[in-house]
Design a protein around this motif. Structure first.
Motif, PDB file in Angstrom:
ATOM      1  N   THR A   1       0.823  -1.217   0.000  1.00  0.00           N
ATOM      2  CA  THR A   1       0.000   0.000   0.000  1.00  0.00           C
ATOM      3  C   THR A   1       0.853   1.261   0.000  1.00  0.00           C
ATOM      4  OG1 THR A   1      -0.140  -0.028   2.430  1.00  0.00           O
ATOM      5  CG2 THR A   1      -1.923  -1.101   1.203  1.00  0.00           C
ATOM      6  N   GLU A   2       2.147   1.135   0.323  1.00  0.00           N
ATOM      7  CA  GLU A   2       3.034   2.290   0.328  1.00  0.00           C
ATOM      8  C   GLU A   2       3.414   2.731  -1.088  1.00  0.00           C
ATOM      9  OE1 GLU A   2       6.453   1.737   2.719  1.00  0.00           O
ATOM     10  OE2 GLU A   2       5.365   0.881   4.424  1.00  0.00           O
ATOM     11  N   LEU A   3       3.140   1.879  -2.069  1.00  0.00           N
ATOM     12  CA  LEU A   3       3.581   2.170  -3.434  1.00  0.00           C
ATOM     13  C   LEU A   3       2.654   3.172  -4.105  1.00  0.00           C
ATOM     14  CD1 LEU A   3       4.441  -1.463  -4.533  1.00  0.00           C
ATOM     15  CD2 LEU A   3       6.043   0.317  -3.788  1.00  0.00           C
TER      16      LEU A   3
ATOM     17  N   LEU B   1      10.783  -3.585   1.402  1.00  0.00           N
ATOM     18  CA  LEU B   1       9.421  -3.310   1.843  1.00  0.00           C
ATOM     19  C   LEU B   1       8.851  -4.463   2.652  1.00  0.00           C
ATOM     20  CD1 LEU B   1       7.954  -1.852  -1.477  1.00  0.00           C
ATOM     21  CD2 LEU B   1       8.397  -0.568   0.627  1.00  0.00           C
ATOM     22  N   TRP B   2       9.288  -5.678   2.325  1.00  0.00           N
ATOM     23  CA  TRP B   2       8.701  -6.862   2.955  1.00  0.00           C
ATOM     24  C   TRP B   2       9.631  -8.048   2.770  1.00  0.00           C
ATOM     25  CZ3 TRP B   2       7.090 -11.421   0.447  1.00  0.00           C
ATOM     26  CH2 TRP B   2       6.303 -12.299   1.216  1.00  0.00           C
TER      27      TRP B   2
ATOM     28  N   ALA C   1      -0.796 -10.953  -5.099  1.00  0.00           N
ATOM     29  CA  ALA C   1      -0.799  -9.564  -4.628  1.00  0.00           C
ATOM     30  C   ALA C   1      -0.451  -8.594  -5.747  1.00  0.00           C
ATOM     31  CB  ALA C   1       0.177  -9.399  -3.470  1.00  0.00           C
ATOM     32  N   ARG C   2       0.519  -8.935  -6.563  1.00  0.00           N
ATOM     33  CA  ARG C   2       0.888  -7.996  -7.629  1.00  0.00           C
ATOM     34  C   ARG C   2      -0.153  -8.011  -8.751  1.00  0.00           C
ATOM     35  NH1 ARG C   2       0.934 -10.840 -12.418  1.00  0.00           N
ATOM     36  NH2 ARG C   2       1.629 -12.949 -11.943  1.00  0.00           N
TER      37      ARG C   2
ATOM     38  N   ARG D   1      -2.935  -5.591  -7.524  1.00  0.00           N
ATOM     39  CA  ARG D   1      -2.549  -4.190  -7.573  1.00  0.00           C
ATOM     40  C   ARG D   1      -2.021  -3.763  -8.943  1.00  0.00           C
ATOM     41  NH1 ARG D   1      -0.829  -1.666  -3.133  1.00  0.00           N
ATOM     42  NH2 ARG D   1      -0.872   0.119  -4.544  1.00  0.00           N
ATOM     43  N   GLN D   2      -1.842  -4.723  -9.856  1.00  0.00           N
ATOM     44  CA  GLN D   2      -1.254  -4.447 -11.172  1.00  0.00           C
ATOM     45  C   GLN D   2       0.094  -3.738 -11.035  1.00  0.00           C
ATOM     46  OE1 GLN D   2      -2.392  -5.312 -14.486  1.00  0.00           O
ATOM     47  NE2 GLN D   2      -3.395  -6.751 -13.104  1.00  0.00           N
ATOM     48  N   ILE D   3       0.932  -4.299 -10.174  1.00  0.00           N
ATOM     49  CA  ILE D   3       2.256  -3.728  -9.915  1.00  0.00           C
ATOM     50  C   ILE D   3       3.275  -4.376 -10.835  1.00  0.00           C
ATOM     51  CG2 ILE D   3       4.083  -3.514  -8.178  1.00  0.00           C
ATOM     52  CD1 ILE D   3       1.824  -3.651  -6.073  1.00  0.00           C
ATOM     53  N   LEU D   4       4.107  -3.560 -11.458  1.00  0.00           N
ATOM     54  CA  LEU D   4       5.186  -4.087 -12.284  1.00  0.00           C
ATOM     55  C   LEU D   4       6.290  -4.624 -11.379  1.00  0.00           C
ATOM     56  CD1 LEU D   4       6.457  -4.483 -15.089  1.00  0.00           C
ATOM     57  CD2 LEU D   4       7.464  -2.204 -14.851  1.00  0.00           C
TER      58      LEU D   4
END
Length: 253
Positions: free
Chosen positions: A91-93, A140-141, A164-165, A168-171
């Motif tokens: 959530t920090e991203l 981060l983790w 999780a990615r 969030r659609q995180i690269l």
């Protein structure tokens, strides 16, 4: 080890952990101990930072080996409780951010017969730990620890990193061990020297962007206990989380 010997950690870190221990003692209504709220963190930090045994740190602080173990165990549990969970860390991203995912082996003193703990990749026994790091290498983790023979992609799926990615659609930038994780995970091409120039350029850029991720594990292993852990394998994940909390305190601000 003498109680007044300086550790290579900031005094502010010891004070911060002291307040956490003070709060735990108040919660338990255990106001008197042989060691103060300040010396208990010092004992624990000596154990983690220098990989000194319970007998060594206990003798240095004038307590028994069993008492030293209890103090260290309590402090590690308190610190680990402050480590962020996976979703909390993500959530920090911000929008457009990317992360680096990587795995490492925490070596242990297991014997060759303990096959689940033997990593073919590293040619030694240990526990697999995954990290999610910022582009500058700030962790981060950290995941819980799994037996050393666990493949990085299997570990990433088991810890929920893949799901999780996707949510969030995180690269994500990862090494070849994470190939097959999904569309938002970028891994290097195999045999890139035999491929067109743009494949080679992609691998060069990928390597450059992923390189700072090694910083997360380099910081983790400045705590010498994790260079060759003598503790139960069930405790390694908790110790990693506790050290993550300490690293966050040391490098924040």
């Amino acid at each position: 080890m003498l109680p007044n010997r300086k550790l290579d950690v900031p005094h502010e870190l010891v004070e911060h952990v002291s307040w956490l221990i003070y709060a735990r003692r108040r919660e338990l209504r255990s106001t008197w101990r042989k060691l103060s709220c300040f010396k208990q963190p010092l004992l624990t930090l000596a154990h983690l930072r220098k990989n000194e045994t319970y007998r060594q740190v206990g003798a240095g602080f004038g307590v028994s080996e069993a008492t030293a173990w209890r103090y260290v165990d309590e402090t590690i549990e308190v610190l680990a409780s402050w480590a962020p969970g996976l979703h909390e860390a993500l959530t920090e991203l911000g929008e457009g951010d990317f992360v680096i995912v990587d795995g490492t082996l925490i070596p242990t003193d297991r014997i060759r017969a303990d096959e689940p703990y033997y990593s073919q990749k590293h040619k030694k026994h240990g526990m697999n730990v995954q990290v999610i790091a910022r582009p500058d290498g700030t962790p981060l983790w950290f995941s819980r620890a799994t037996p050393g023979r666990t493949h990085d992609l299997t570990a990433a799926r088991a810890h929920g990193i893949v799901q999780a990615r996707l949510t969030r659609q995180i690269l994500v930038l990862a090494d070849r061990a994470h190939q097959g994780a999904g569309a938002t995970v970028r891994t290097p091409y195999y045999h890139h020297r035999e491929q067109p120039e743009h494949y080679q350029a992609f691998n060069r850029d990928h390597a450059r962007l992923r390189a700072p991720g090694e910083r997360a594990f380099a910081q983790l292993k400045t705590w010498r206990l994790l260079r060759r852990a003598r503790c139960s394998t069930r405790r390694i994940g908790t110790i990693v989380q506790a050290i993550h909390t300490l690293m966050t305190c040391m490098y924040s601000g």
